[in-house]
Design an enzyme around this catalytic site. Structure first.
Site, PDB file in Angstrom:
ATOM      1  N   ARG A 123       0.818  -1.236   0.000  1.00  0.00           N
ATOM      2  CA  ARG A 123       0.000   0.000   0.000  1.00  0.00           C
ATOM      3  C   ARG A 123       0.840   1.270   0.000  1.00  0.00           C
ATOM      4  NH1 ARG A 123      -3.193  -2.975   3.790  1.00  0.00           N
ATOM      5  NH2 ARG A 123      -4.904  -3.961   2.671  1.00  0.00           N
ATOM      6  N   LYS A 145       2.917  11.577 -11.352  1.00  0.00           N
ATOM      7  CA  LYS A 145       2.009  10.750 -12.158  1.00  0.00           C
ATOM      8  C   LYS A 145       2.732   9.445 -12.473  1.00  0.00           C
ATOM      9  CE  LYS A 145      -0.960  13.810 -14.847  1.00  0.00           C
ATOM     10  NZ  LYS A 145      -1.272  14.240 -16.225  1.00  0.00           N
ATOM     11  N   GLU A 187       8.976  18.613 -24.872  1.00  0.00           N
ATOM     12  CA  GLU A 187       8.301  18.909 -23.595  1.00  0.00           C
ATOM     13  C   GLU A 187       8.860  20.207 -22.984  1.00  0.00           C
ATOM     14  OE1 GLU A 187       5.723  17.198 -22.578  1.00  0.00           O
ATOM     15  OE2 GLU A 187       5.938  15.074 -23.078  1.00  0.00           O
ATOM     16  N   LYS A 229       6.831  23.268 -13.808  1.00  0.00           N
ATOM     17  CA  LYS A 229       5.984  22.105 -13.515  1.00  0.00           C
ATOM     18  C   LYS A 229       5.670  22.029 -12.019  1.00  0.00           C
ATOM     19  CE  LYS A 229       4.960  17.349 -14.365  1.00  0.00           C
ATOM     20  NZ  LYS A 229       5.208  16.116 -15.085  1.00  0.00           N
ATOM     21  N   GLU A 239      -4.755  17.091 -10.913  1.00  0.00           N
ATOM     22  CA  GLU A 239      -5.283  17.513 -12.225  1.00  0.00           C
ATOM     23  C   GLU A 239      -6.783  17.787 -12.204  1.00  0.00           C
ATOM     24  OE1 GLU A 239      -3.059  15.859 -15.590  1.00  0.00           O
ATOM     25  OE2 GLU A 239      -4.993  15.626 -16.579  1.00  0.00           O
ATOM     26  N   ARG A 243      -3.519  21.806 -13.796  1.00  0.00           N
ATOM     27  CA  ARG A 243      -2.467  20.877 -14.234  1.00  0.00           C
ATOM     28  C   ARG A 243      -2.713  20.362 -15.652  1.00  0.00           C
ATOM     29  NH1 ARG A 243       0.509  15.923 -10.921  1.00  0.00           N
ATOM     30  NH2 ARG A 243       1.876  15.384 -12.649  1.00  0.00           N
ATOM     31  N   ASN A 247      -0.840  19.275 -20.454  1.00  0.00           N
ATOM     32  CA  ASN A 247      -1.159  18.303 -21.504  1.00  0.00           C
ATOM     33  C   ASN A 247      -1.273  18.954 -22.875  1.00  0.00           C
ATOM     34  OD1 ASN A 247      -1.333  16.285 -19.550  1.00  0.00           O
ATOM     35  ND2 ASN A 247      -3.470  16.784 -19.115  1.00  0.00           N
ATOM     36  N   HIS A 250      -1.104  16.935 -26.021  1.00  0.00           N
ATOM     37  CA  HIS A 250      -1.141  15.522 -25.659  1.00  0.00           C
ATOM     38  C   HIS A 250      -2.401  14.790 -26.126  1.00  0.00           C
ATOM     39  CE1 HIS A 250       2.343  16.607 -23.353  1.00  0.00           C
ATOM     40  NE2 HIS A 250       2.479  15.403 -22.857  1.00  0.00           N
ATOM     41  N   HIS A 254      -1.562  11.696 -28.134  1.00  0.00           N
ATOM     42  CA  HIS A 254      -1.910  10.340 -27.687  1.00  0.00           C
ATOM     43  C   HIS A 254      -2.691   9.601 -28.764  1.00  0.00           C
ATOM     44  CE1 HIS A 254      -1.338  10.575 -23.034  1.00  0.00           C
ATOM     45  NE2 HIS A 254      -0.221  10.671 -23.701  1.00  0.00           N
ATOM     46  N   HIS A 268       7.056   9.227 -27.783  1.00  0.00           N
ATOM     47  CA  HIS A 268       6.073  10.057 -27.079  1.00  0.00           C
ATOM     48  C   HIS A 268       6.306  11.546 -27.356  1.00  0.00           C
ATOM     49  CE1 HIS A 268       3.376  11.437 -23.929  1.00  0.00           C
ATOM     50  NE2 HIS A 268       4.359  12.173 -23.446  1.00  0.00           N
TER      51      HIS A 268
HETATM   52  P1  NAD Z   1      12.171   5.867 -22.248  1.00  0.00           P
HETATM   53  O1  NAD Z   1      12.148   5.721 -20.806  1.00  0.00           O
HETATM   54  O2  NAD Z   1      11.645   4.752 -23.087  1.00  0.00           O
HETATM   55  O3  NAD Z   1      13.662   6.188 -22.705  1.00  0.00           O
HETATM   56  C1  NAD Z   1      13.925   6.410 -24.066  1.00  0.00           C
HETATM   57  C2  NAD Z   1      15.052   5.492 -24.584  1.00  0.00           C
HETATM   58  O4  NAD Z   1      16.275   5.981 -24.071  1.00  0.00           O
HETATM   59  C3  NAD Z   1      14.930   4.055 -24.139  1.00  0.00           C
HETATM   60  O5  NAD Z   1      15.346   3.242 -25.210  1.00  0.00           O
HETATM   61  C4  NAD Z   1      15.933   3.946 -22.996  1.00  0.00           C
HETATM   62  O6  NAD Z   1      16.436   2.652 -22.871  1.00  0.00           O
HETATM   63  C5  NAD Z   1      16.980   4.914 -23.432  1.00  0.00           C
HETATM   64  N1  NAD Z   1      17.764   5.565 -22.400  1.00  0.00           N
HETATM   65  C6  NAD Z   1      17.364   6.019 -21.193  1.00  0.00           C
HETATM   66  N2  NAD Z   1      18.336   6.715 -20.598  1.00  0.00           N
HETATM   67  C7  NAD Z   1      19.400   6.680 -21.437  1.00  0.00           C
HETATM   68  C8  NAD Z   1      20.695   7.233 -21.404  1.00  0.00           C
HETATM   69  N3  NAD Z   1      21.096   8.022 -20.401  1.00  0.00           N
HETATM   70  N4  NAD Z   1      21.533   6.979 -22.417  1.00  0.00           N
HETATM   71  C9  NAD Z   1      21.140   6.230 -23.489  1.00  0.00           C
HETATM   72  N5  NAD Z   1      19.901   5.705 -23.599  1.00  0.00           N
HETATM   73  C10 NAD Z   1      19.052   5.930 -22.584  1.00  0.00           C
HETATM   74  O7  NAD Z   1      11.361   7.162 -22.746  1.00  0.00           O
HETATM   75  P2  NAD Z   1      11.212   8.650 -22.193  1.00  0.00           P
HETATM   76  O8  NAD Z   1      11.117   9.505 -23.402  1.00  0.00           O
HETATM   77  O9  NAD Z   1      12.194   8.970 -21.147  1.00  0.00           O
HETATM   78  O10 NAD Z   1       9.800   8.589 -21.458  1.00  0.00           O
HETATM   79  C11 NAD Z   1       8.626   8.319 -22.180  1.00  0.00           C
HETATM   80  C12 NAD Z   1       7.604   7.780 -21.227  1.00  0.00           C
HETATM   81  O11 NAD Z   1       7.359   8.778 -20.223  1.00  0.00           O
HETATM   82  C13 NAD Z   1       6.263   7.482 -21.863  1.00  0.00           C
HETATM   83  O12 NAD Z   1       5.819   6.243 -21.417  1.00  0.00           O
HETATM   84  C14 NAD Z   1       5.355   8.582 -21.359  1.00  0.00           C
HETATM   85  O13 NAD Z   1       4.015   8.174 -21.253  1.00  0.00           O
HETATM   86  C15 NAD Z   1       5.951   8.872 -20.017  1.00  0.00           C
HETATM   87  N6  NAD Z   1       5.676  10.212 -19.499  1.00  0.00           N
HETATM   88  C16 NAD Z   1       5.254  10.304 -18.215  1.00  0.00           C
HETATM   89  C17 NAD Z   1       5.005  11.536 -17.676  1.00  0.00           C
HETATM   90  C18 NAD Z   1       4.600  11.654 -16.235  1.00  0.00           C
HETATM   91  O14 NAD Z   1       4.262  12.754 -15.791  1.00  0.00           O
HETATM   92  N7  NAD Z   1       4.633  10.579 -15.491  1.00  0.00           N
HETATM   93  C19 NAD Z   1       5.200  12.707 -18.447  1.00  0.00           C
HETATM   94  C20 NAD Z   1       5.654  12.570 -19.760  1.00  0.00           C
HETATM   95  C21 NAD Z   1       5.889  11.311 -20.278  1.00  0.00           C
END
Ligand code: NAD
Length: 370
Positions: A123, A145, A187, A229, A239, A243, A247, A250, A254, A268
């Site tokens: 939990r 999130k 972003e 942020k 949200e 907040r 988006n 987005h 999406h 993304h």
């Molecule tokens: P990711 O985590 O898939 O990383 C992108 C790629 O980079 C992957 O192949 C990973 O293995 C590689 N990688 C990571 N760090 C590295 C490094 N230092 N050197 C070399 N390669 C590296 O993608 P992302 O763009 O970081 O995140 C996208 C995700 O985040 C999506 O699922 C999206 O929905 C989510 N997201 C969440 C929020 C939130 O508020 N929680 C906000 C925006 C996006």
């Protein structure tokens, strides 16, 4: 930039936490951890792509702490029930108590997955974010999130669950492929377009050098993005209103992601970039912002190499009906009405809950034809 780090605080009452950012934080994180970890077991869950260049930097620094390691395969597919199930089993097998601390070491995928696991294990156990992509450092690691994807859509199962600490080491970005840097930069621009026209102007001046590796500019972008942020999240953690501005782009983005299928074909951040342009074009058609604003945004995206039009990913299977259907499934929609973040100009985004359906249909069919 000096070899040190700065910090910001996210103010959420009892859930306040600090965001540290700078160079070589991995090597020095033991001094920060000492203020948060007092003998508890730490489970570091890391993205497999960090094994070669960064994992030992972190683990050497954590020598002396009670650490365990779990590797998660890189890629969006790891944000699934299947991976969550495996991860929870691995964590439970290591022995977990309410005092165990999870560390999410990776990009947004690892952060979202581990954050969600932390929210439901016993939990709720504490977790620390160590974001290693630009997208995660400027966005996903802050704000709490957490989620996984399901076949029905992205991020549909998750929780609002804040980390205890965020450590963003800019030098992890040295190994990040250019395409991923650009996806994260989409972003960064978003924050300027939402409510900070001066920051958008800063992006226009400095975006290319930032993308090409200037550490000082990257530090400024992370600082400014986290600051904006954190301010928004502090006022509207769950949200209920404000907040949702984060988006911008987005709801369109999406829908594009669902249609393409999550994965490397459309990242993304790339979907968000295309969605942001669509949101401003929509705003212009509705008479909300000027054509000059749209041209300016398109020009900056083009100058830095961000994708602008969906034509590069559209196939014959795409239809306006399907896109609208995906948008209806987006969590940002309410009832039968589609909610969009639109803009009255650069830095003047707002939440529109009464979007004219016909105008949306015309926009989408035009986008599909171009
Ligand atoms: P990711 O985590 O898939 O990383 C992108 C790629 O980079 C992957 O192949 C990973 O293995 C590689 N990688 C990571 N760090 C590295 C490094 N230092 N050197 C070399 N390669 C590296 O993608 P992302 O763009 O970081 O995140 C996208 C995700 O985040 C999506 O699922 C999206 O929905 C989510 N997201 C969440 C929020 C939130 O508020 N929680 C906000 C925006 C996006």
């Amino acid at each position: 930039m000096k070899n040190s780090y700065e910090n910001h605080e996210v103010f959420l009452g009892e859930k306040n936490y600090k965001i540290f950012f700078g160079q070589n934080i991995l090597e020095n994180c033991n001094s920060v951890f000492k203020n948060y970890v007092f003998g508890e077991k730490i489970i570091v869950v890391y993205d497999s792509s960090l094994e070669k260049n960064h994992l030992s930097r972190l683990m050497t620094s954590l020598d002396g702490f009670n650490t365990n390691l779990i590797k998660v395969k890189s890629g969006e597919k790891s944000k699934s029930f299947y991976s969550l199930n495996i991860l929870l089993n691995q964590i439970l097998s290591l022995g977990v108590t309410r005092n165990t601390i999870l560390v999410a070491f990776g990009g947004g995928v690892i952060g979202d997955l581990v954050g969600f696991a932390a929210s439901i294990l016993l939990r709720g156990v504490k977790y620390i974010q160590i974001p290693s992509t630009l997208l995660a450092q400027v966005d996903s690691s802050v704000g709490g999130k957490t989620a996984i994807d399901t076949p029905q859509g992205k991020n549909l199962v998750g929780a609002f669950y804040q980390p205890r600490l965020v450590l963003a080491d800019l030098t992890t970005l040295d190994t990040l492929p250019l395409r991923q840097i650009l996806a994260g930069y989409a972003e960064v621009i978003k924050y300027g377009l939402i409510n900070n026209p001066d920051f958008f102007e800063w992006c226009e001046t400095n975006g290319s050098d930032l993308i090409n590796g200037d550490l000082g500019l990257r530090a400024h972008a992370v600082e400014k993005s986290c600051f904006i942020k954190a301010q928004v999240v502090a006022r509207d953690e769950r949200e209920a209103g404000l907040r949702a501005l984060l988006n911008l782009g987005h709801t369109f983005g999406h829908a594009f992601e669902v249609e393409v299928g999550f994965g490397k074909k459309l990242l993304h951040g790339e979907a968000v970039a295309m969605g942001t342009i669509a949101a401003f074009e929509f705003s212009q058609r509705l008479g909300l912002c000027s054509g000059q604003d749209v041209v300016r945004i398109r020009e900056h995206f083009r100058a830095v190499g961000l994708p602008i039009d969906i034509s590069s990913v559209v196939t014959k299977k795409w239809t306006t009906d399907k896109l609208i259907h995906h948008m209806g499934k987006d969590k940002k929609t309410e009832g039968d009405n589609l909610t969009f973040i639109l803009a009255r100009g650069i830095g003047q985004a707002y939440i529109e809950t009464d979007v004219p359906a016909e105008a949306l249909r015309v926009l989408l069919s035009d986008l599909l034809l171009t």
